[in-house]
Motif scaffolding. Structure first.
Motif, PDB file in Angstrom:
ATOM      1  N   PRO A   1      13.408  16.793   9.219  1.00 44.42           N
ATOM      2  CA  PRO A   1      12.619  16.857   7.987  1.00 44.42           C
ATOM      3  C   PRO A   1      13.485  17.203   6.775  1.00 44.42           C
ATOM      4  O   PRO A   1      13.260  16.697   5.683  1.00 44.42           O
ATOM      5  N   HIS A   2      14.485  18.044   6.968  1.00 41.88           N
ATOM      6  CA  HIS A   2      15.385  18.417   5.878  1.00 41.88           C
ATOM      7  C   HIS A   2      16.076  17.180   5.307  1.00 41.88           C
ATOM      8  O   HIS A   2      16.141  17.002   4.094  1.00 41.88           O
ATOM      9  N   HIS A   3      16.584  16.329   6.184  1.00 41.10           N
ATOM     10  CA  HIS A   3      17.275  15.129   5.728  1.00 41.10           C
ATOM     11  C   HIS A   3      16.316  14.157   5.052  1.00 41.10           C
ATOM     12  O   HIS A   3      16.667  13.515   4.061  1.00 41.10           O
ATOM     13  N   VAL A   4      15.112  14.047   5.580  1.00 40.70           N
ATOM     14  CA  VAL A   4      14.134  13.131   4.991  1.00 40.70           C
ATOM     15  C   VAL A   4      13.700  13.640   3.613  1.00 40.70           C
ATOM     16  O   VAL A   4      13.601  12.849   2.672  1.00 40.70           O
ATOM     17  N   GLU A   5      13.475  14.936   3.484  1.00 38.80           N
ATOM     18  CA  GLU A   5      13.102  15.491   2.180  1.00 38.80           C
ATOM     19  C   GLU A   5      14.220  15.279   1.163  1.00 38.80           C
ATOM     20  O   GLU A   5      13.961  14.946   0.004  1.00 38.80           O
ATOM     21  N   ARG A   6      15.457  15.437   1.595  1.00 42.23           N
ATOM     22  CA  ARG A   6      16.588  15.193   0.693  1.00 42.23           C
ATOM     23  C   ARG A   6      16.633  13.719   0.281  1.00 42.23           C
ATOM     24  O   ARG A   6      16.832  13.392  -0.890  1.00 42.23           O
ATOM     25  N   ALA A   7      16.437  12.829   1.255  1.00 44.06           N
ATOM     26  CA  ALA A   7      16.446  11.394   0.956  1.00 44.06           C
ATOM     27  C   ALA A   7      15.316  11.029  -0.006  1.00 44.06           C
ATOM     28  O   ALA A   7      15.514  10.237  -0.934  1.00 44.06           O
ATOM     29  N   LEU A   8      14.135  11.601   0.196  1.00 40.79           N
ATOM     30  CA  LEU A   8      13.017  11.356  -0.719  1.00 40.79           C
ATOM     31  C   LEU A   8      13.378  11.789  -2.143  1.00 40.79           C
ATOM     32  O   LEU A   8      13.109  11.065  -3.108  1.00 40.79           O
ATOM     33  N   ALA A   9      14.001  12.952  -2.268  1.00 42.42           N
ATOM     34  CA  ALA A   9      14.396  13.442  -3.594  1.00 42.42           C
ATOM     35  C   ALA A   9      15.425  12.513  -4.232  1.00 42.42           C
ATOM     36  O   ALA A   9      15.341  12.213  -5.427  1.00 42.42           O
ATOM     37  N   GLU A  10      16.379  12.040  -3.448  1.00 41.90           N
ATOM     38  CA  GLU A  10      17.398  11.131  -3.985  1.00 41.90           C
ATOM     39  C   GLU A  10      16.784   9.807  -4.423  1.00 41.90           C
ATOM     40  O   GLU A  10      17.145   9.269  -5.476  1.00 41.90           O
ATOM     41  N   VAL A  11      15.850   9.294  -3.629  1.00 42.86           N
ATOM     42  CA  VAL A  11      15.194   8.028  -3.982  1.00 42.86           C
ATOM     43  C   VAL A  11      14.375   8.204  -5.258  1.00 42.86           C
ATOM     44  O   VAL A  11      14.405   7.358  -6.149  1.00 42.86           O
ATOM     45  N   ARG A  12      13.649   9.316  -5.375  1.00 42.36           N
ATOM     46  CA  ARG A  12      12.892   9.596  -6.591  1.00 42.36           C
ATOM     47  C   ARG A  12      13.808   9.681  -7.795  1.00 42.36           C
ATOM     48  O   ARG A  12      13.509   9.151  -8.865  1.00 42.36           O
TER      49      ARG A  12
ATOM     50  N   ALA B   1       0.828  -1.201   0.000  1.00 40.76           N
ATOM     51  CA  ALA B   1       0.000   0.000   0.000  1.00 40.76           C
ATOM     52  C   ALA B   1       0.866   1.255   0.000  1.00 40.76           C
ATOM     53  O   ALA B   1       0.450   2.291  -0.479  1.00 40.76           O
ATOM     54  N   GLY B   2       2.079   1.136   0.522  1.00 41.80           N
ATOM     55  CA  GLY B   2       2.994   2.264   0.537  1.00 41.80           C
ATOM     56  C   GLY B   2       2.640   3.295   1.593  1.00 41.80           C
ATOM     57  O   GLY B   2       1.750   3.092   2.420  1.00 41.80           O
ATOM     58  N   PHE B   3       3.328   4.397   1.541  1.00 42.25           N
ATOM     59  CA  PHE B   3       3.148   5.496   2.478  1.00 42.25           C
ATOM     60  C   PHE B   3       3.046   6.792   1.690  1.00 42.25           C
ATOM     61  O   PHE B   3       3.673   6.933   0.638  1.00 42.25           O
ATOM     62  N   THR B   4       2.324   7.749   2.222  1.00 43.27           N
ATOM     63  CA  THR B   4       2.348   9.080   1.630  1.00 43.27           C
ATOM     64  C   THR B   4       3.620   9.770   2.116  1.00 43.27           C
ATOM     65  O   THR B   4       4.215   9.362   3.131  1.00 43.27           O
ATOM     66  N   GLU B   5       4.033  10.817   1.413  1.00 44.56           N
ATOM     67  CA  GLU B   5       5.217  11.552   1.865  1.00 44.56           C
ATOM     68  C   GLU B   5       4.966  12.166   3.230  1.00 44.56           C
ATOM     69  O   GLU B   5       5.871  12.236   4.061  1.00 44.56           O
ATOM     70  N   ALA B   6       3.742  12.588   3.498  1.00 39.55           N
ATOM     71  CA  ALA B   6       3.405  13.153   4.811  1.00 39.55           C
ATOM     72  C   ALA B   6       3.593  12.107   5.912  1.00 39.55           C
ATOM     73  O   ALA B   6       4.089  12.419   6.998  1.00 39.55           O
ATOM     74  N   GLU B   7       3.203  10.861   5.633  1.00 41.21           N
ATOM     75  CA  GLU B   7       3.389   9.785   6.616  1.00 41.21           C
ATOM     76  C   GLU B   7       4.873   9.526   6.853  1.00 41.21           C
ATOM     77  O   GLU B   7       5.296   9.326   7.997  1.00 41.21           O
ATOM     78  N   VAL B   8       5.653   9.520   5.782  1.00 40.83           N
ATOM     79  CA  VAL B   8       7.096   9.313   5.918  1.00 40.83           C
ATOM     80  C   VAL B   8       7.705  10.413   6.781  1.00 40.83           C
ATOM     81  O   VAL B   8       8.503  10.142   7.691  1.00 40.83           O
ATOM     82  N   LEU B   9       7.322  11.656   6.533  1.00 41.25           N
ATOM     83  CA  LEU B   9       7.839  12.772   7.322  1.00 41.25           C
ATOM     84  C   LEU B   9       7.418  12.661   8.787  1.00 41.25           C
ATOM     85  O   LEU B   9       8.213  12.915   9.692  1.00 41.25           O
ATOM     86  N   ARG B  10       6.176  12.251   9.055  1.00 36.96           N
ATOM     87  CA  ARG B  10       5.697  12.116  10.430  1.00 36.96           C
ATOM     88  C   ARG B  10       6.459  11.005  11.157  1.00 36.96           C
ATOM     89  O   ARG B  10       6.919  11.182  12.284  1.00 36.96           O
ATOM     90  N   ILE B  11       6.621   9.870  10.485  1.00 38.32           N
ATOM     91  CA  ILE B  11       7.351   8.746  11.089  1.00 38.32           C
ATOM     92  C   ILE B  11       8.796   9.149  11.371  1.00 38.32           C
ATOM     93  O   ILE B  11       9.336   8.866  12.442  1.00 38.32           O
TER      94      ILE B  11
END
Length: 69
Positions: free
Chosen positions: A52-63, A34-44
């Motif tokens: 949040p800065h590091h998580v947003e960067r990681a999300l961009a790298e994964v994308r 089912a996956g996660f929304t980006e908001a859920e990833v940030l909350r977790i």
């Protein structure tokens, strides 16, 4: 709550535990995809103390990596 003793772990151990727990969770048959929304990833991430800065960067790298496949 867990009955584990109150022992401090290093940042490296923390990262290894989180990574391994994610691997174990994703291998469960009922985990689904089912996956996660980006908001859920940030909350977790916030719940486990990640910036949040590091998580947003990681999300961009994964994308970016996924687009290159």
């Amino acid at each position: 709550m867990s009955d584990l003793p109150e022992r401090r772990i290093s940042r490296r151990e923390f990262e290894a535990v989180i990574q391994r727990a994610a691997e174990l969770a994703s291998s469960e048959p009922e985990a689904g995809d089912a996956g996660f929304t980006e908001a859920e990833v940030l909350r977790i991430a916030r719940d486990v103390g990640l910036s949040p800065h590091h998580v947003e960067r990681a999300l961009a790298e994964v994308r970016w990596r996924a687009e290159g496949e």
